[in-house]
Scaffold this motif. Structure first.
Motif, mmCIF file in Angstrom:
data_model
loop_
_atom_site.group_PDB
_atom_site.id
_atom_site.type_symbol
_atom_site.label_atom_id
_atom_site.label_comp_id
_atom_site.label_asym_id
_atom_site.label_seq_id
_atom_site.Cartn_x
_atom_site.Cartn_y
_atom_site.Cartn_z
ATOM 1 N N GLU A 99 -6.740 3.439 3.402
ATOM 2 C CA GLU A 99 -5.732 2.382 3.506
ATOM 3 C C GLU A 99 -4.851 2.594 4.729
ATOM 4 O OE1 GLU A 99 -4.953 1.269 -1.124
ATOM 5 O OE2 GLU A 99 -4.316 3.231 -0.460
ATOM 6 N N GLU A 100 -4.566 3.854 5.005
ATOM 7 C CA GLU A 100 -3.674 4.203 6.109
ATOM 8 C C GLU A 100 -4.206 3.683 7.451
ATOM 9 O OE1 GLU A 100 -0.152 5.090 6.551
ATOM 10 O OE2 GLU A 100 -0.914 5.922 4.690
ATOM 11 N N ALA A 101 -5.530 3.590 7.574
ATOM 12 C CA ALA A 101 -6.121 3.136 8.834
ATOM 13 C C ALA A 101 -5.568 1.761 9.234
ATOM 14 C CB ALA A 101 -7.637 3.085 8.711
ATOM 15 N N HIS A 102 -5.329 0.899 8.245
ATOM 16 C CA HIS A 102 -4.783 -0.421 8.565
ATOM 17 C C HIS A 102 -3.342 -0.312 9.081
ATOM 18 C CE1 HIS A 102 -3.906 -4.690 8.373
ATOM 19 N NE2 HIS A 102 -2.863 -4.439 7.601
ATOM 20 N N HIS A 103 -2.584 0.641 8.561
ATOM 21 C CA HIS A 103 -1.199 0.799 9.016
ATOM 22 C C HIS A 103 -1.186 1.229 10.484
ATOM 23 C CE1 HIS A 103 -0.319 1.844 4.514
ATOM 24 N NE2 HIS A 103 -1.066 0.781 4.660
ATOM 25 N N MET A 104 -2.125 2.137 10.831
ATOM 26 C CA MET A 104 -2.253 2.565 12.232
ATOM 27 C C MET A 104 -2.601 1.359 13.110
ATOM 28 S SD MET A 104 -2.196 5.977 11.910
ATOM 29 C CE MET A 104 -1.049 5.557 10.644
ATOM 30 N N GLU B 178 0.823 -1.217 0.000
ATOM 31 C CA GLU B 178 0.000 0.000 0.000
ATOM 32 C C GLU B 178 0.856 1.266 0.000
ATOM 33 O OE1 GLU B 178 -4.119 -1.888 1.710
ATOM 34 O OE2 GLU B 178 -2.849 -0.760 3.090
ATOM 35 N N GLU B 179 2.005 1.228 0.638
ATOM 36 C CA GLU B 179 2.895 2.392 0.538
ATOM 37 C C GLU B 179 3.348 2.522 -0.911
ATOM 38 O OE1 GLU B 179 2.416 4.177 2.789
ATOM 39 O OE2 GLU B 179 2.690 3.339 4.772
ATOM 40 N N GLY B 180 3.567 1.385 -1.574
ATOM 41 C CA GLY B 180 3.870 1.424 -3.011
ATOM 42 C C GLY B 180 2.719 2.064 -3.783
HETATM 43 FE FE LIG Z 1 1.197 4.190 5.866
#
Ligand SMILES: [Fe+2]
Ligand SMILES: [Fe+2]
Length: 473
Positions: free
Chosen positions: A241-246, A151-153
């Motif tokens: 998507e960022e919510a999953h990284h958190m 996802e960062e990609g």
């Molecule tokens: Fe992230």
């Protein structure tokens, strides 16, 4: 435009790329460079396939599809949140005017700069985390690492799309440079300091996803307010998507603390090293480090650049529409941190516009407090008296007014000598790091987990913990 992604195209997208052949060709010629970067700078662990989610729609329901995919075949695509045709600028000098679908000439350089800085962090974190696959505590964690990485990609793709679509030749050159700079490189480092630090172990990874990815959340939150609508819509979807990284960071630290608390209770001791857990004071030192370097990412306490970005409508505040003021701030003041002439930590009043970095940092700090409350609840539930805490905002800072002074985690001023003598009690030492590293042995048997971390409460997408989240060759 529909919201569903078109997966028949070479580059999956919901921006009708097929209607703009020139743009499609430009992006298709960047694509192989991205893939070369991914295979040379991305995850080093060879895998057969990984249970990953792929964005297929930006609507409210069912935006992601889960399935086993070979990572090199992951479909990185371009997805913008749905367009609101009535959207108007919510702040600054252009407040109330319709948002922009094109880049206004007078703001072109600033907008490009903001996009490049955001874009640079995305591949940087993949580079920082590339070797972590060798030492994951479980297949579940390994899968989460790879999910964050792909996802960062994709977030890099999101920024590159904007550069290609709206910034012409300069934009295309910047898109190349995003692959050329590398985390920690001597000649061409990443733009921001925290993105050149190593992520050498999984405790660092969880701290990074909790504290540093959270900075990303706040930056994206301000860009989501942008008058430049394509940027706003891109960021809105990235936040999803960022919510999953958190989540990976928050629950990762939960589980480390939980395991440590378990061992402390079981053996009635703080000395958990002999039992393969991570001592609370080591966790606290890692927290101190990652929190303080992440605070630096918000920049100086005051900034005229950021004041200009706001007035121009390029970058708003966190939750701009929930603020109860005039959203222009031309007559307002605010208090920001300062160091007084006699070297004391104090506050000073500045124009609200120039204090916007401080405003965003404060929003971020209060969000970080939530994590500490959670982790302390784990300790309280285990009937342990110890608590974790966020260090003082002045602690270990390299950017802003506190860069010139040293303080303890409680904010007590220290001389350089006192700092040198005591800093090893507050920041990870070589001994801490090598101990943590000694725990980093891969556990790749389904349903098994390393000694230093508790298993997760739930699996991914309703699957059990012992699911085959990753198939190794
Ligand atoms: Fe992230
Ligand atoms: Fe990201």
């Amino acid at each position: 435009m529909g919201t569903a992604a078109d997966y028949t195209e070479k580059i999956p997208n919901n921006v009708d790329l097929h209607t703009d052949r020139r743009l499609a060709r430009a992006l298709e010629s960047w694509q192989p460079n991205f893939l070369t970067w991914w295979s040379s700078m991305g995850p080093t662990l060879p895998t057969q396939d990984v249970y990953l989610r792929t964005a297929v729609n930006v609507g409210r329901e069912g935006w992601a599809h889960f399935g086993h995919v070979a990572m090199r075949d992951y479909r990185w695509g371009i997805f913008l949140a749905e367009r609101d045709r009535d959207r108007r600028i919510g702040f600054g000098a252009h407040m109330g005017e319709p948002v922009w679908q094109k880049v206004p000439g007078e703001y072109r350089a600033e907008l490009q700069r903001l996009i490049v800085i955001q874009g640079d962090t995305e591949p940087a974190s993949v580079e920082q985390q590339r070797n972590l696959g060798a030492t994951a505590p479980s297949l579940y964690d390994l899968r989460n690492l790879f999910q964050v990485n792909v996802e960062e990609g994709r977030h890099l793709w999101a920024m590159v799309y904007l550069l290609h679509a709206y910034f012409g030749r300069d934009g295309r050159e910047e898109a190349e440079a995003l692959l050329h700079r590398n985390s920690g490189s001597e000649d061409a480092p990443r733009i921001l300091g925290a993105f050149n630090e190593e992520t050498p172990d999984w405790l660092s990874f969880f701290m990074f996803t909790y504290f540093t990815d959270r900075d990303g959340k706040y930056q994206l939150g301000t860009l989501k307010e942008s008058a430049f609508d394509p940027l706003s819509r891109t960021c809105e979807f990235m936040l999803k998507e960022e919510a999953h990284h958190m989540f990976v960071g928050t629950t990762g630290i939960d589980r480390v603390v939980e395991r440590t608390a378990q061992v402390m209770r079981e053996h009635d001791t703080d000395e958990v090293v002999g039992h393969g857990a991570i001592p609370l004071d080591v966790i606290q030192r890692y927290l101190n480090f990652h929190y303080s370097v992440s605070l630096d990412l918000f920049g100086g306490e005051t900034s005229t650049n950021v004041a200009n970005y706001f007035s121009a409508g390029l970058k708003g505040r966190w939750s701009e529409d929930r603020r109860k003021d005039d959203h222009r701030l031309t007559d307002d003041g605010m208090l920001v941190d300062t160091v007084t002439e006699d070297g004391e930590i104090g506050q000073t009043e500045v124009a609200a516009l120039t204090g916007l970095n401080t405003d965003l940092r404060r929003e971020y700090i209060s969000d970080c407090e939530n994590g500490v409350v959670r982790w302390n609840r784990v300790l309280a539930e285990a009937d342990l008296p110890q608590r974790l805490r966020l260090p003082h905002v002045a602690f270990n800072r390299k950017v802003g007014v506190f860069a010139g002074i040293e303080t303890s985690p409680s904010g007590e001023r220290l001389s350089t000598q006192e700092w040198t003598e005591r800093k090893d009690t507050w920041l990870p030492t070589d001994v801490d790091k090598s101990y943590v590293r000694s725990l980093m042995r891969p556990v790749y048997e389904r349903g098994k987990i390393a000694s230093w971390i508790a298993p997760p409460r739930n699996g991914i997408n309703g699957k059990p913990f012992d699911y085959d989240y990753v198939n190794l060759p």
